[in-house]
Design a protein around this motif. Sequence first.
Motif, PDB file in Angstrom:
ATOM      1  N   SER A  71       0.836  -1.210   0.000  1.00  0.00           N
ATOM      2  CA  SER A  71       0.000   0.000   0.000  1.00  0.00           C
ATOM      3  C   SER A  71       0.869   1.258   0.000  1.00  0.00           C
ATOM      4  CB  SER A  71      -0.969   0.000   1.178  1.00  0.00           C
ATOM      5  OG  SER A  71      -0.279  -0.022   2.403  1.00  0.00           O
ATOM      6  N   GLU A  72       1.996   1.213   0.719  1.00  0.00           N
ATOM      7  CA  GLU A  72       2.928   2.339   0.689  1.00  0.00           C
ATOM      8  C   GLU A  72       3.490   2.532  -0.716  1.00  0.00           C
ATOM      9  OE1 GLU A  72       6.411   2.272   3.229  1.00  0.00           O
ATOM     10  OE2 GLU A  72       5.218   2.917   4.933  1.00  0.00           O
ATOM     11  N   LEU A  73       3.848   1.431  -1.373  1.00  0.00           N
ATOM     12  CA  LEU A  73       4.363   1.490  -2.739  1.00  0.00           C
ATOM     13  C   LEU A  73       3.327   2.114  -3.665  1.00  0.00           C
ATOM     14  CD1 LEU A  73       6.417   0.802  -4.976  1.00  0.00           C
ATOM     15  CD2 LEU A  73       5.372  -1.458  -5.099  1.00  0.00           C
ATOM     16  N   GLN A  74       2.085   1.684  -3.531  1.00  0.00           N
ATOM     17  CA  GLN A  74       1.010   2.207  -4.375  1.00  0.00           C
ATOM     18  C   GLN A  74       0.811   3.708  -4.121  1.00  0.00           C
ATOM     19  OE1 GLN A  74      -2.702   0.188  -3.814  1.00  0.00           O
ATOM     20  NE2 GLN A  74      -3.610   1.062  -5.650  1.00  0.00           N
ATOM     21  N   PHE A  75       0.815   4.110  -2.858  1.00  0.00           N
ATOM     22  CA  PHE A  75       0.626   5.516  -2.505  1.00  0.00           C
ATOM     23  C   PHE A  75       1.739   6.382  -3.085  1.00  0.00           C
ATOM     24  CE2 PHE A  75       1.653   9.047   0.356  1.00  0.00           C
ATOM     25  CZ  PHE A  75       0.462   9.763   0.305  1.00  0.00           C
ATOM     26  N   ILE A  76       2.985   5.959  -2.885  1.00  0.00           N
ATOM     27  CA  ILE A  76       4.128   6.737  -3.377  1.00  0.00           C
ATOM     28  C   ILE A  76       4.121   6.800  -4.895  1.00  0.00           C
ATOM     29  CG2 ILE A  76       6.652   6.784  -3.523  1.00  0.00           C
ATOM     30  CD1 ILE A  76       6.637   5.538  -0.655  1.00  0.00           C
ATOM     31  N   SER A  77       3.832   5.662  -5.533  1.00  0.00           N
ATOM     32  CA  SER A  77       3.792   5.619  -6.996  1.00  0.00           C
ATOM     33  C   SER A  77       2.733   6.565  -7.549  1.00  0.00           C
ATOM     34  CB  SER A  77       3.504   4.194  -7.482  1.00  0.00           C
ATOM     35  OG  SER A  77       4.550   3.332  -7.143  1.00  0.00           O
ATOM     36  N   GLU A  78       1.554   6.546  -6.946  1.00  0.00           N
ATOM     37  CA  GLU A  78       0.466   7.418  -7.393  1.00  0.00           C
ATOM     38  C   GLU A  78       0.830   8.891  -7.178  1.00  0.00           C
ATOM     39  OE1 GLU A  78      -2.854   8.520  -9.266  1.00  0.00           O
ATOM     40  OE2 GLU A  78      -2.136   6.457  -9.103  1.00  0.00           O
ATOM     41  N   PHE A  79       1.429   9.192  -6.040  1.00  0.00           N
ATOM     42  CA  PHE A  79       1.841  10.570  -5.756  1.00  0.00           C
ATOM     43  C   PHE A  79       2.842  11.062  -6.811  1.00  0.00           C
ATOM     44  CE2 PHE A  79       5.000  13.408  -3.799  1.00  0.00           C
ATOM     45  CZ  PHE A  79       4.183  14.494  -3.519  1.00  0.00           C
ATOM     46  N   LEU A  80       3.861  10.259  -7.090  1.00  0.00           N
ATOM     47  CA  LEU A  80       4.874  10.659  -8.068  1.00  0.00           C
ATOM     48  C   LEU A  80       4.274  10.784  -9.466  1.00  0.00           C
ATOM     49  CD1 LEU A  80       7.851   8.501  -6.781  1.00  0.00           C
ATOM     50  CD2 LEU A  80       7.526  10.954  -6.509  1.00  0.00           C
ATOM     51  N   LYS A  81       3.340   9.922  -9.784  1.00  0.00           N
ATOM     52  CA  LYS A  81       2.664   9.991 -11.090  1.00  0.00           C
ATOM     53  C   LYS A  81       1.905  11.318 -11.215  1.00  0.00           C
ATOM     54  CE  LYS A  81      -0.453   7.272 -13.985  1.00  0.00           C
ATOM     55  NZ  LYS A  81      -1.262   6.042 -14.053  1.00  0.00           N
ATOM     56  N   ARG A  82       1.209  11.707 -10.155  1.00  0.00           N
ATOM     57  CA  ARG A  82       0.461  12.965 -10.176  1.00  0.00           C
ATOM     58  C   ARG A  82       1.387  14.175 -10.278  1.00  0.00           C
ATOM     59  NH1 ARG A  82      -4.629  12.366  -6.014  1.00  0.00           N
ATOM     60  NH2 ARG A  82      -5.452  10.473  -6.968  1.00  0.00           N
ATOM     61  N   MET A  83       2.610  14.036  -9.771  1.00  0.00           N
ATOM     62  CA  MET A  83       3.591  15.113  -9.836  1.00  0.00           C
ATOM     63  C   MET A  83       4.362  15.081 -11.155  1.00  0.00           C
ATOM     64  SD  MET A  83       3.233  16.728  -6.977  1.00  0.00           S
ATOM     65  CE  MET A  83       4.685  17.720  -6.936  1.00  0.00           C
ATOM     66  N   HIS A  84       4.012  14.146 -12.047  1.00  0.00           N
ATOM     67  CA  HIS A  84       4.668  13.965 -13.342  1.00  0.00           C
ATOM     68  C   HIS A  84       6.168  13.679 -13.182  1.00  0.00           C
ATOM     69  CE1 HIS A  84       0.987  15.217 -15.270  1.00  0.00           C
ATOM     70  NE2 HIS A  84       0.952  16.271 -14.462  1.00  0.00           N
ATOM     71  N   ILE A  85       6.466  12.848 -12.183  1.00  0.00           N
ATOM     72  CA  ILE A  85       7.845  12.430 -11.924  1.00  0.00           C
ATOM     73  C   ILE A  85       7.994  10.997 -12.428  1.00  0.00           C
ATOM     74  CG2 ILE A  85       9.584  11.949 -10.151  1.00  0.00           C
ATOM     75  CD1 ILE A  85       8.256  14.173  -8.473  1.00  0.00           C
ATOM     76  N   LYS A  86       8.979  10.800 -13.283  1.00  0.00           N
ATOM     77  CA  LYS A  86       9.218   9.490 -13.883  1.00  0.00           C
ATOM     78  C   LYS A  86       9.646   8.482 -12.810  1.00  0.00           C
ATOM     79  CE  LYS A  86      12.018   7.342 -17.468  1.00  0.00           C
ATOM     80  NZ  LYS A  86      13.072   7.555 -18.451  1.00  0.00           N
ATOM     81  N   THR A  87       9.090   7.285 -12.865  1.00  0.00           N
ATOM     82  CA  THR A  87       9.437   6.238 -11.903  1.00  0.00           C
ATOM     83  C   THR A  87       9.765   4.936 -12.627  1.00  0.00           C
ATOM     84  OG1 THR A  87       7.166   5.450 -11.648  1.00  0.00           O
ATOM     85  CG2 THR A  87       7.878   7.204 -10.159  1.00  0.00           C
ATOM     86  N   LYS A  88      10.450   4.066 -11.926  1.00  0.00           N
ATOM     87  CA  LYS A  88      10.735   2.722 -12.423  1.00  0.00           C
ATOM     88  C   LYS A  88      10.759   1.806 -11.216  1.00  0.00           C
ATOM     89  CE  LYS A  88      14.170  -0.091 -14.897  1.00  0.00           C
ATOM     90  NZ  LYS A  88      13.297  -1.195 -14.903  1.00  0.00           N
ATOM     91  N   THR A  89      10.030   0.713 -11.297  1.00  0.00           N
ATOM     92  CA  THR A  89      10.004  -0.268 -10.217  1.00  0.00           C
ATOM     93  C   THR A  89      11.118  -1.284 -10.447  1.00  0.00           C
ATOM     94  OG1 THR A  89       7.610   0.005 -10.012  1.00  0.00           O
ATOM     95  CG2 THR A  89       8.569  -1.961  -9.024  1.00  0.00           C
ATOM     96  N   LEU A  90      11.923  -1.520  -9.408  1.00  0.00           N
ATOM     97  CA  LEU A  90      13.025  -2.471  -9.497  1.00  0.00           C
ATOM     98  C   LEU A  90      12.639  -3.776  -8.810  1.00  0.00           C
ATOM     99  CD1 LEU A  90      16.040  -0.180  -8.509  1.00  0.00           C
ATOM    100  CD2 LEU A  90      15.280  -0.789 -10.793  1.00  0.00           C
ATOM    101  N   SER A  91      12.960  -4.879  -9.466  1.00  0.00           N
ATOM    102  CA  SER A  91      12.732  -6.186  -8.852  1.00  0.00           C
ATOM    103  C   SER A  91      13.872  -6.483  -7.886  1.00  0.00           C
ATOM    104  CB  SER A  91      12.677  -7.271  -9.932  1.00  0.00           C
ATOM    105  OG  SER A  91      13.957  -7.429 -10.535  1.00  0.00           O
TER     106      SER A  91
END
Length: 66
Positions: A12-32
Amino acid sequence: MESLLIEPKTKSELQFISEFLKRMHIKTKTLSTEDKEDLGMSKIMKQADRKQKVTKQQVLSKLGRK
């Protein structure tokens, strides 16, 4: 540009942070886990002493092969 690596404690923390960064138009990449291990190995390899040479036989011996 430098990067920031964040390791959330829960999904849930991952989802929250990912959504926040997406709304801020900040590029993200999830690492395995494998990606993170590869980064760690790369860092170790860069720090290795490359002055000392070893033979193929020494490597195979350490690996338990002859």
